[in-house]
Design a protein around this motif. Structure first.
Motif, PDB file in Angstrom:
ATOM      1  N   ASP A  70       0.903  -1.308   0.371  1.00  0.00           N
ATOM      2  CA  ASP A  70      -0.091  -0.098   0.047  1.00  0.00           C
ATOM      3  C   ASP A  70       0.551   1.615  -0.486  1.00  0.00           C
ATOM      4  O   ASP A  70       1.082   2.451  -0.818  1.00  0.00           O
ATOM      5  CB  ASP A  70      -1.339   0.500   1.133  1.00  0.00           C
ATOM      6  N   GLU A  71       1.845   1.118   0.341  1.00  0.00           N
ATOM      7  CA  GLU A  71       2.823   2.822   0.641  1.00  0.00           C
ATOM      8  C   GLU A  71       2.974   2.556  -0.690  1.00  0.00           C
ATOM      9  O   GLU A  71       3.319   3.560  -1.108  1.00  0.00           O
ATOM     10  CB  GLU A  71       3.860   1.786   1.813  1.00  0.00           C
ATOM     11  N   ILE A  72       3.713   2.116  -1.264  1.00  0.00           N
ATOM     12  CA  ILE A  72       4.049   1.500  -2.427  1.00  0.00           C
ATOM     13  C   ILE A  72       3.233   2.066  -3.516  1.00  0.00           C
ATOM     14  O   ILE A  72       3.712   3.224  -4.480  1.00  0.00           O
ATOM     15  CB  ILE A  72       5.010  -0.042  -2.988  1.00  0.00           C
ATOM     16  N   ALA A  73       2.065   1.342  -3.190  1.00  0.00           N
ATOM     17  CA  ALA A  73       0.543   2.195  -4.905  1.00  0.00           C
ATOM     18  C   ALA A  73       0.823   3.890  -4.195  1.00  0.00           C
ATOM     19  O   ALA A  73       0.603   4.373  -5.264  1.00  0.00           O
ATOM     20  CB  ALA A  73      -0.205   1.489  -3.986  1.00  0.00           C
ATOM     21  N   CYS A  74       0.497   4.121  -3.108  1.00  0.00           N
ATOM     22  CA  CYS A  74       0.696   5.346  -2.830  1.00  0.00           C
ATOM     23  C   CYS A  74       1.822   6.345  -3.021  1.00  0.00           C
ATOM     24  O   CYS A  74       1.271   7.579  -3.946  1.00  0.00           O
ATOM     25  CB  CYS A  74       0.561   5.297  -0.886  1.00  0.00           C
ATOM     26  N   ALA A  75       3.272   5.630  -2.960  1.00  0.00           N
ATOM     27  CA  ALA A  75       4.121   7.152  -3.155  1.00  0.00           C
ATOM     28  C   ALA A  75       4.430   6.359  -5.055  1.00  0.00           C
ATOM     29  O   ALA A  75       4.296   7.966  -5.548  1.00  0.00           O
ATOM     30  CB  ALA A  75       5.516   5.989  -2.659  1.00  0.00           C
ATOM     31  N   LEU A  76       3.406   5.699  -6.042  1.00  0.00           N
ATOM     32  CA  LEU A  76       3.397   5.867  -7.670  1.00  0.00           C
ATOM     33  C   LEU A  76       2.884   7.092  -7.721  1.00  0.00           C
ATOM     34  O   LEU A  76       2.564   7.132  -8.903  1.00  0.00           O
ATOM     35  CB  LEU A  76       3.618   4.181  -7.455  1.00  0.00           C
ATOM     36  N   ARG A 158       9.120  -5.719  -5.310  1.00  0.00           N
ATOM     37  CA  ARG A 158      11.144  -5.101  -4.976  1.00  0.00           C
ATOM     38  C   ARG A 158      11.771  -4.167  -5.275  1.00  0.00           C
ATOM     39  O   ARG A 158      12.225  -3.933  -4.672  1.00  0.00           O
ATOM     40  CB  ARG A 158      11.882  -6.788  -3.895  1.00  0.00           C
ATOM     41  N   ILE A 159      12.030  -4.767  -6.106  1.00  0.00           N
ATOM     42  CA  ILE A 159      12.394  -3.620  -7.871  1.00  0.00           C
ATOM     43  C   ILE A 159      11.640  -2.291  -8.150  1.00  0.00           C
ATOM     44  O   ILE A 159      12.410  -1.608  -7.101  1.00  0.00           O
ATOM     45  CB  ILE A 159      12.857  -3.943  -9.325  1.00  0.00           C
ATOM     46  N   VAL A 160      10.715  -2.660  -7.428  1.00  0.00           N
ATOM     47  CA  VAL A 160      10.044  -0.720  -7.413  1.00  0.00           C
ATOM     48  C   VAL A 160      10.542  -0.265  -6.275  1.00  0.00           C
ATOM     49  O   VAL A 160      10.991   0.866  -6.292  1.00  0.00           O
ATOM     50  CB  VAL A 160       8.765  -0.392  -7.466  1.00  0.00           C
ATOM     51  N   GLU A 161      10.618  -0.982  -5.020  1.00  0.00           N
ATOM     52  CA  GLU A 161      10.673  -0.220  -3.475  1.00  0.00           C
ATOM     53  C   GLU A 161      12.202   0.343  -4.043  1.00  0.00           C
ATOM     54  O   GLU A 161      12.036   0.705  -3.451  1.00  0.00           O
ATOM     55  CB  GLU A 161      10.813  -1.517  -2.209  1.00  0.00           C
TER      56      GLU A 161
END
Length: 179
Positions: A70-76, A158-161
């Protein structure tokens, strides 16, 4: 860290001192423009003062580790598609324009392959393709995009992070240098 930041114009010397001296309100806004994940921002802020530049850069990659899906989705949400120049004059758009300046979208083949690859990536993974564009040219980005389409969802997350954190490190350094 050397491999991570090869082919970039960013210099980390003196970053920790400038970051430690930044007033809290300015620091929180600067961190938000680097990586818009509240848990990461808090972790970076409460770890001040950083004893040296290496500790600060290391914290970018370890604070709030791992980021949740969810944090990754929001950051994107504030990242445009690679090859699409964002409109607007907010800090996010300004940074993205600068970071993607090395991606030549005037070549028809590059523009088409990026467009097609972006749509295929979004269909496969349900999110925008993200890569640290600073220091990379269009051919490197296209190669990474095409290779990453073969990843399984967990590996790709993990790569996106990692890409988000690389972008955050470069934005932090650039912001401190401009301050």
């Amino acid at each position: 860290m050397e491999l991570l930041f090869r082919n970039t114009e960013f210099e980390f010397e003196g970053c920790s001192g400038r970051f430690n001296a930044t007033p809290d309100m300015d620091m929180h806004r600067a961190l938000q423009l680097c990586l818009d994940v509240p848990r990461w921002i808090v972790a970076m802020a409460v770890a001040r003062p950083y004893p040296n530049d290496a500790a600060l850069v290391s914290a970018v990659f370890t604070a709030a580790d791992p980021l949740t899906e969810d944090e990754i989705a929001c950051a994107l949400q504030v990242h445009p598609r690679i090859g699409e120049r964002p409109d607007g004059d907010d800090g996010y758009a300004e940074q993205a324009r600068g970071e993607q300046s090395g991606v030549d979208i005037t070549q028809t083949d590059v523009r088409r392959r990026l467009r097609d690859g972006n749509f295929e990536y979004e269909r496969r993974f349900g999110r925008v393709f993200l890569i640290r564009a600073a220091g990379r040219d269009g051919s490197e980005i296209l190669a990474a995009l095409e290779q990453r389409l073969d990843n399984d969802p967990a590996t790709e997350l993990r790569i996106v992070e990692r890409e988000l954190r690389e972008i955050a490190a470069l934005r932090l350094v650039r912001g401190l240098a401009d301050a």
